[in-house]
Each structure stands twice: as structure tokens, then as C-alpha cells.
Design a protein around this motif. Sequence first.
Motif, short mmCIF file in Angstrom:
data_model
loop_
_atom_site.label_atom_id
_atom_site.label_comp_id
_atom_site.label_asym_id
_atom_site.label_seq_id
_atom_site.Cartn_x
_atom_site.Cartn_y
_atom_site.Cartn_z
N LEU A 156 0.83 -1.21 0.00
CA LEU A 156 0.00 0.00 0.00
C LEU A 156 0.87 1.26 0.00
O LEU A 156 0.54 2.25 -0.67
CB LEU A 156 -0.93 -0.01 1.22
N ALA A 157 1.97 1.23 0.72
CA ALA A 157 2.89 2.37 0.72
C ALA A 157 3.50 2.58 -0.67
O ALA A 157 3.65 3.73 -1.13
CB ALA A 157 3.98 2.17 1.75
N ALA A 158 3.85 1.48 -1.34
CA ALA A 158 4.41 1.59 -2.69
C ALA A 158 3.42 2.24 -3.64
O ALA A 158 3.79 3.09 -4.47
CB ALA A 158 4.80 0.20 -3.20
N VAL A 159 2.15 1.86 -3.54
CA VAL A 159 1.12 2.46 -4.39
C VAL A 159 1.02 3.96 -4.13
O VAL A 159 0.96 4.77 -5.06
CB VAL A 159 -0.24 1.78 -4.15
N HIS A 160 1.01 4.34 -2.86
CA HIS A 160 0.91 5.76 -2.50
C HIS A 160 2.07 6.56 -3.10
O HIS A 160 1.87 7.59 -3.76
CB HIS A 160 0.90 5.91 -0.98
N HIS A 161 3.29 6.09 -2.88
CA HIS A 161 4.46 6.85 -3.34
C HIS A 161 4.56 6.84 -4.87
O HIS A 161 5.03 7.82 -5.47
CB HIS A 161 5.72 6.31 -2.69
N ALA A 162 4.12 5.76 -5.50
CA ALA A 162 4.10 5.74 -6.97
C ALA A 162 3.14 6.79 -7.51
O ALA A 162 3.43 7.45 -8.52
CB ALA A 162 3.69 4.35 -7.46
N GLU A 163 2.01 6.97 -6.85
CA GLU A 163 1.04 7.97 -7.29
C GLU A 163 1.56 9.39 -7.07
O GLU A 163 1.30 10.28 -7.89
CB GLU A 163 -0.28 7.74 -6.57
N VAL A 164 2.32 9.60 -6.00
CA VAL A 164 2.93 10.92 -5.78
C VAL A 164 3.93 11.24 -6.89
O VAL A 164 3.91 12.33 -7.48
CB VAL A 164 3.63 10.97 -4.40
N VAL A 165 4.80 10.28 -7.19
CA VAL A 165 5.81 10.48 -8.25
C VAL A 165 5.12 10.69 -9.59
O VAL A 165 5.49 11.59 -10.36
CB VAL A 165 6.77 9.28 -8.31
N ALA A 166 4.10 9.87 -9.87
CA ALA A 166 3.41 9.98 -11.15
C ALA A 166 2.73 11.34 -11.29
O ALA A 166 2.72 11.93 -12.37
CB ALA A 166 2.39 8.86 -11.27
N HIS A 167 2.16 11.84 -10.21
CA HIS A 167 1.49 13.13 -10.28
C HIS A 167 2.48 14.26 -10.52
O HIS A 167 2.16 15.26 -11.16
CB HIS A 167 0.71 13.38 -8.99
N ARG A 168 3.70 14.09 -10.02
CA ARG A 168 4.73 15.10 -10.22
C ARG A 168 5.26 15.09 -11.65
O ARG A 168 5.40 16.13 -12.29
CB ARG A 168 5.87 14.89 -9.22
N VAL A 169 5.60 13.93 -12.17
CA VAL A 169 6.25 13.85 -13.49
C VAL A 169 5.24 13.78 -14.62
O VAL A 169 5.58 14.03 -15.78
CB VAL A 169 7.20 12.63 -13.58
N GLY A 170 3.95 13.44 -14.30
CA GLY A 170 2.94 13.35 -15.34
C GLY A 170 2.99 12.05 -16.10
O GLY A 170 3.90 11.24 -15.94
N GLU A 171 1.99 11.88 -16.94
CA GLU A 171 1.93 10.67 -17.76
C GLU A 171 2.58 10.91 -19.11
O GLU A 171 2.57 12.04 -19.61
CB GLU A 171 0.46 10.24 -17.95
N PRO A 172 3.14 9.85 -19.74
CA PRO A 172 3.13 8.45 -19.30
C PRO A 172 4.32 8.08 -18.41
O PRO A 172 4.53 6.92 -18.13
CB PRO A 172 3.19 7.69 -20.62
N TYR A 173 5.10 9.10 -17.98
CA TYR A 173 6.29 8.81 -17.19
C TYR A 173 5.96 8.13 -15.86
O TYR A 173 6.69 7.27 -15.39
CB TYR A 173 7.07 10.10 -16.93
N GLY A 174 4.83 8.54 -15.26
CA GLY A 174 4.47 7.96 -13.97
C GLY A 174 4.24 6.47 -14.05
O GLY A 174 4.72 5.70 -13.21
N SER A 175 3.51 6.02 -15.08
CA SER A 175 3.27 4.59 -15.26
C SER A 175 4.58 3.85 -15.52
O SER A 175 4.80 2.75 -15.03
CB SER A 175 2.31 4.35 -16.43
N LEU A 176 5.46 4.50 -16.27
CA LEU A 176 6.75 3.88 -16.60
C LEU A 176 7.60 3.70 -15.36
O LEU A 176 8.27 2.67 -15.19
CB LEU A 176 7.47 4.74 -17.63
N VAL A 177 7.57 4.68 -14.45
CA VAL A 177 8.37 4.60 -13.22
C VAL A 177 7.98 3.36 -12.42
O VAL A 177 8.84 2.57 -12.01
CB VAL A 177 8.18 5.88 -12.37
N LEU A 178 6.68 3.18 -12.19
CA LEU A 178 6.23 2.05 -11.38
C LEU A 178 6.49 0.72 -12.09
O LEU A 178 6.96 -0.24 -11.48
CB LEU A 178 4.74 2.19 -11.06
N ALA A 179 6.20 0.65 -13.39
CA ALA A 179 6.38 -0.60 -14.13
C ALA A 179 7.84 -1.04 -14.13
O ALA A 179 8.15 -2.21 -13.87
CB ALA A 179 5.88 -0.43 -15.57
N VAL A 180 8.75 -0.12 -14.40
CA VAL A 180 10.17 -0.48 -14.46
C VAL A 180 10.71 -0.81 -13.07
O VAL A 180 11.46 -1.78 -12.89
CB VAL A 180 10.98 0.66 -15.11
#
Length: 369
Positions: A52-76
Motif C-alpha cells: 500500500l505504501a508503494a502504491v501511494h508513493h508511486a502515485e505521488v511520483v506519477a502526479h509530479r512527473v505526469g503521464e506516461p512517465y508515472g506509469s513507466l516509473v512504477l512498471a520499471v
Amino acid sequence: MGGVPPALRPHLTRWTSLAPPVALVVLALTWGRYPGGVVVALVAVVLAAAVLAAVHHAEVVAHRVGEPYGSLVLAVAVTVIEVALIVTLMTAGGPQASSLARDTVFAAVMITCNGILGLSLLLGARRYGTTVFNAEGTGAALATVATLAALSLVLPTFTTARPGPEFSPAQLAFAAVASLALYAMFVVTQTVRHRDFFLPVAPGGGPLAEEEHAAPPSTRAAVASLALLLVSLVAVVGLAKVESPAIEAGVAALGLPQSFVGVVIALLVLLPETIAAANAARRGRTQISLNLALGSAMASIGLTIPVIAVASIWLEGPLLLGLGSTQLVLLALTVVVGVLTVVPGRATRLQGGVHLVLLAAFLFLAASP
């Protein structure tokens, strides 16, 4: 992961910042040991908190960098740690783990392309009637996943250089280079050349406006979340390995085949992406969910095969990558259904249900081959 979800509220931020280091401490205390039932249960609770913490922090990073970079960060990020887990388990398991990479990667493909994708379509369509996405970007992602799966998991079943479903060293090297090249080309397409193909779309077909109330986090907060995301993912995969003896014992006690261990590992490792994709789908951002699903499938193959190819130099025993007949049928059906789902650029609950039934068929046949 577009917008700021409820997980960004201050009272949740405190525990999501504490959970990753606590999970890392628990991992350090339990690594290399065989804990008893109470400790296994405690590790499972900490593992869930880390997810659950990973999901939260992934969403914070994704909101900062925008899409599609946010999805790429978590997937990689998830895939890199997944690869490390596979190599660790194969090294410790010896010749008996010769098919673990195949089982885990194929399970990841089926879970992402049917489970995450189907759940996202179902949740999006359940709320909005018909959920829409960019067929050009999603179709390109699906084509890349299908090609990677065919090169790395299908061809070894039919090549004749080695007995059994395995590549010769030259064939494995070619598959590794081709996988890296395909994945690199897709990342450039997704983030540079045709970034607009992977952005959320509105019901009318145009770009979806950003949520006005969702102010992006500061650079400092995003960097902190990125660090905590990586810590969370290390803890998730490490604790999954700590739990693996209990998982193997449970699989054996239930009379399930040993290959089902790879399925359980894939389910655990992909849990953060599943939750993140479901959250995006509920907010009407199905494209982000599909970016996560297909991007994770692509990274699972495109990054795992090259690493396994290098690791095979010192790994004992054969490296079995080729799928069996039942798995080939499921993969072919997944690709065909995926194409029919993606081409229109919109989907209803029916398409989501079809993909989820395919996932259920995979899980059932993995348990009862």
C-alpha cells in the motif's frame, strides 16, 4: 495514476512514510531464516503495508512527473526488483528452478494482460458505462508485448538446436538483444516521439483535462516519494522471498504443482501495480491503467530475458523458457482477445469480464494442469 488520490491525505502520508523503513527492518531481521507461523503472519501484514505504501508513493511520483512517465516509473521499478527476485530464487534453487523464470514471466503476462487490464476496464465501464482509451498507443503496446512473448516464450518450444523447450546460447543471446531493442524503442515512442498516444482521453476523444484540485507535489516531496517507493519495492520483493518457503509448503500441502509458486510470486510482486491501475480506472483514467498493465507485461519480458541470459552463464541446469501446449493456447487467446478489445478504442464491462475469465482459466489450469 493521474490526479491526487485520497491516499495523498496528510494523515495517511505519515504511515506510508514509516511503512517502507519498518518493512526493510523486518526484512533484515528475517532474511535467510525460516520463521515460524506467528512470524510468517507478521511478515504478511508488513508485506501488505509495504504494498500500500508503494502504491501511494508511486502515485505521488506519477502526479509530479505526469503521464506516461508515472506509469513507466512504477512498471520499471517493480520489474527490476522482480528480476532480482527471480535470479535470487533460481540461484538458490539450483536445477529444480530451471523453469521458474518462464513460469513467473508467463504468469506476469497473464496477470497484467488479463487481470489488471480486465479489472481496469470493468471498473471504468462500471462507473462510466463505456470506458475510452487511445487505441493507437494501447495497440502499439499490445503488439510489442505479443512480439516479446513470441520471441522469448513461444519460439523455444519449437527450436531444434537443444532438446526440450530451451534456446541454444546463440538463440538466447539473440532473444535477449531483441527484447532490449524492442523495449527501448517502445519507451522512446511512449515518452518522446508519440507521448500523446499514451495520455488519458475524454469520452469525446480529446485529451482529458487535468483535475483542477490536484496540485502537484513539490520536487522535494516527489524525490522523497521516489526513494520510499524503491525502498517499498525492495521490501515487497524481499519479504515475498522470506514468505516463499511458506508459499512452497502451502502449494505442496494443497497438492498444487511446483510451477504454481511462480504464479504466487507474480501475484505478490504485481499487487502494487494492480491497486494503482484500479485507482486510476475508478477516476476515469483507463489509459493510465492500460499503460501500467501492458507496460508491466513488456518490462517483465524485455528486462527479465536479457538478465536471465547473462545469469545463465553461472546458473546450474537447463534454462527452460518454452511454454507448454496449454500455455500457448492461453497466450494466443489472450493476444486475439486483446486485439479485439483494443481496436475500437472503447470498451464495456463485457470486455473486462472476458479478460478476467481468461485470467481465471489461467489460474485454474495452473493449479490443475
